[in-house]
Design an enzyme around this catalytic site. Structure first.
Site, PDB file in Angstrom:
ATOM      1  N   ASN A   1       0.973  -1.168  -0.227  1.00  0.00           N
ATOM      2  CA  ASN A   1      -0.235  -0.074  -0.023  1.00  0.00           C
ATOM      3  C   ASN A   1       0.882   1.243   0.033  1.00  0.00           C
ATOM      4  OD1 ASN A   1       0.699  -0.691   2.650  1.00  0.00           O
ATOM      5  ND2 ASN A   1      -1.071   0.182   3.451  1.00  0.00           N
TER       6      ASN A   1
ATOM      7  N   GLU B   1       4.201  -5.300  12.265  1.00  0.00           N
ATOM      8  CA  GLU B   1       3.075  -4.457  11.955  1.00  0.00           C
ATOM      9  C   GLU B   1       2.152  -5.212  11.172  1.00  0.00           C
ATOM     10  OE1 GLU B   1       1.588  -0.513  10.031  1.00  0.00           O
ATOM     11  OE2 GLU B   1       3.637  -0.330  10.752  1.00  0.00           O
TER      12      GLU B   1
ATOM     13  N   CYS C   1      -3.712  -0.734   7.260  1.00  0.00           N
ATOM     14  CA  CYS C   1      -3.774  -1.661   8.596  1.00  0.00           C
ATOM     15  C   CYS C   1      -4.518  -0.604   9.602  1.00  0.00           C
ATOM     16  CB  CYS C   1      -2.508  -2.078   8.987  1.00  0.00           C
ATOM     17  SG  CYS C   1      -1.296  -0.886   9.264  1.00  0.00           S
TER      18      CYS C   1
ATOM     19  N   GLU D   1       7.406   1.057  16.472  1.00  0.00           N
ATOM     20  CA  GLU D   1       8.261   1.909  15.232  1.00  0.00           C
ATOM     21  C   GLU D   1       7.899   3.442  15.130  1.00  0.00           C
ATOM     22  OE1 GLU D   1       8.638  -1.286  11.662  1.00  0.00           O
ATOM     23  OE2 GLU D   1       6.784  -0.824  11.881  1.00  0.00           O
TER      24      GLU D   1
END
Length: 490
Positions: free
Chosen positions: A160, A256, A291, A470
């Site tokens: 993405n 993630e 996400c 992160e």
């Protein structure tokens, strides 16, 4: 923009794998066509790395590691800043390339290279801050700790935001003294090849590597004995596969993963801002392929009908599918036919289970979009927590709306899924806001906001939404280990 209309200088000139400071043909000679999802047309071929290619790239990164680890931290920071400057210079062509290859709107992608440059500069500034501590041991002893780099880091990035993820996720491990091998998403690898052309030779040979390939490439990275840590931005099934491949070597992972994120609106929410937040939080710009999208919207019964009507009225005007390379487009295409068909299956399931389709739910009628993987912004109302559409990540432009009355029941439903990435709370009352934030079982919470990231603020999830954090100082430490040193005097 059809394939024959691609501007000069957009596509990468190289069609190989980049490692050891040079370009290499894949050892098995395998290439795969990558497509423009707006028209389902081939753009160019990309190399397919197999186990042998992964070994060669990792060996080169392993060879470069001692020199890079011994480079002064401030000097490593200068390399990162130089790479950031290159990204800023080429931000728009890179956005055009990603729009061509993954279907997201170029107007929105224009900020991806800028965010990646911000990330490189942020960690460049932190390179000198990887510090240990002294521990009192009484007279005659000096005890202290060092934060040491791990070695070769494997980073697998998502389709993405290919360019942004690949460039930004170089920053922390490089700043900490590691070397990095990046795997491009097989659906949209072209911007990673271009990234290698632009910044590969900024760093000493072997310090960075860029591979393209499918599951064999990713699995080989996870299993390679010289890879010291493997990271992923992707879906839960892929995350589980990465953990399995890393388990034999007892490698740590940083993941993630997906989300089924909730947006909660209290009765006192600012209605106009709330409507903007609901639409923005779903990331319809990316066709819901994010996400962090707040795909479950919980509206208090006192404002439910009013807010739902405003969302349904505004959404089709704000996010109408269009050709991603057109600067006027505000909603692009899905990345592949497989993703489009997945979205269509979930819309069918939502209707079968009793959800009320109030917006979208079909491919657009525009004949100029007929060959691409476009789908309208879609909203279901009257949703119940047991429905599949209320529990499973679609990764498409489909939002579910719930009505709530009792706060305890609300949080049972909100937290009753396997995910825990983000959450969004809308209220004017500070007590309510902080109480709701505490009750959300997620790694990231917005209050009267949605979808925005902040450099330096830890991003990551709990449960099946991932492991680790992160975009913050903690990410830097993810790529070090603690060494204790004890010196005895006399």
């Amino acid at each position: 923009m059809r394939t024959h209309e691609i501007p000069d200088g957009i596509l990468p000139r190289q069609r190989g794998l980049y490692y050891g400071g040079a370009w290499h043909e894949p050892l098995a000679g395998m290439y795969a066509e990558t497509i423009n999802p707006s028209y389902n047309e081939p753009i160019a071929s990309a190399p397919v790395a197999d186990t042998g290619d992964v070994d060669a790239a990792v060996q080169a990164a392993h060879k470069a590691f001692p020199g890079w680890a011994s480079t002064l931290p401030a000097a490593r920071g200068r390399f990162l800043r130089e790479a950031a400057a290159v990204l800023r210079k080429h931000a728009m062509p890179l956005a055009q390339l990603d729009a061509l290859n993954n279907g997201n709107p170029v107007s929105a992608l224009a900020n991806d290279a800028v965010f990646a440059a911000d990330c490189l500069e942020y960690f460049a500034g932190l390179a000198t801050e990887i510090k240990g501590e002294t521990i009192p041991m009484g007279d005659g002893n000096l005890n202290y700790t060092l934060q040491e780099p791990l070695g070769v880091i494997a980073r697998i990035v998502a389709y993405n935001h290919p360019l942004m993820f690949a460039a930004a996720r170089l920053a922390a491990p490089l700043a900490a003294g590691n070397t990095v091998v990046v795997k491009a998403p097989d659906q949209a690898p072209l911007s990673i090849l271009r990234l290698a052309e632009l910044i590969g030779d900024v760093f000493p040979p072997g310090v960075v590597a860029f591979l393209c390939g499918g599951s064999e490439c990713g699995e080989a990275m996870g299993k390679h004995p010289l890879v010291r840590k493997i990271t992923l931005i992707g879906g839960v099934p892929t995350g589980k596969a990465v953990m399995r491949s890393a388990s034999d070597g007892l490698k740590p992972v940083l993941l993630e993963l997906g989300g089924k994120n909730a947006l909660i609106a209290y009765p006192d929410a600012d209605i106009e801002r709330l409507v903007d937040g609901i639409i923005g939080g779903m990331n319809f710009t990316w066709s819901g392929q994010s996400c962090g999208s707040t795909s479950r919207v919980f509206l208090h019964e006192s404002i439910h009908d009013q807010v739902l009507k405003k969302v349904v009225d505004l959404l089709p005007r704000r996010h109408k599918p269009g050709i991603p390379t057109d600067p006027a487009t505000t909603m692009g295409s899905l990345v592949s036919r497989a993703q489009l068909e997945k979205v269509e299956r979930y819309v069918g399931v939502g209707q079968e289970e009793g959800g009320r389709l109030v917006c979208g739910g079909k491919r657009p009628a525009d004949p100029s979009l007929k060959d691409g993987f476009f789908y309208e912004a879609t909203v279901f109302a009257d949703m119940q927590p047991h429905m599949r559409l209320a529990r499973e990540e679609v990764f498409g432009p489909v939002m579910s709306v719930f009505k709530w009355e009792n706060e305890n029941t609300l949080f049972e439903q909100v937290n009753g899924v396997d995910f825990g990435l983000t959450g969004s709370v809308w209220t004017k009352d500070l007590n309510t806001a902080h109480r709701a934030a505490r009750r959300l079982n997620t790694g990231y919470v917005w209050i009267n906001n949605s979808s925005q990231h902040f450099m330096g603020a830890p991003f990551g999830g709990v449960k099946q939404s991932g492991i680790g954090r992160e975009e913050c100082f903690a990410e830097l430490l993810e790529f070090t280990y603690t060494k204790n040193v004890n010196l005895k005097f006399g």
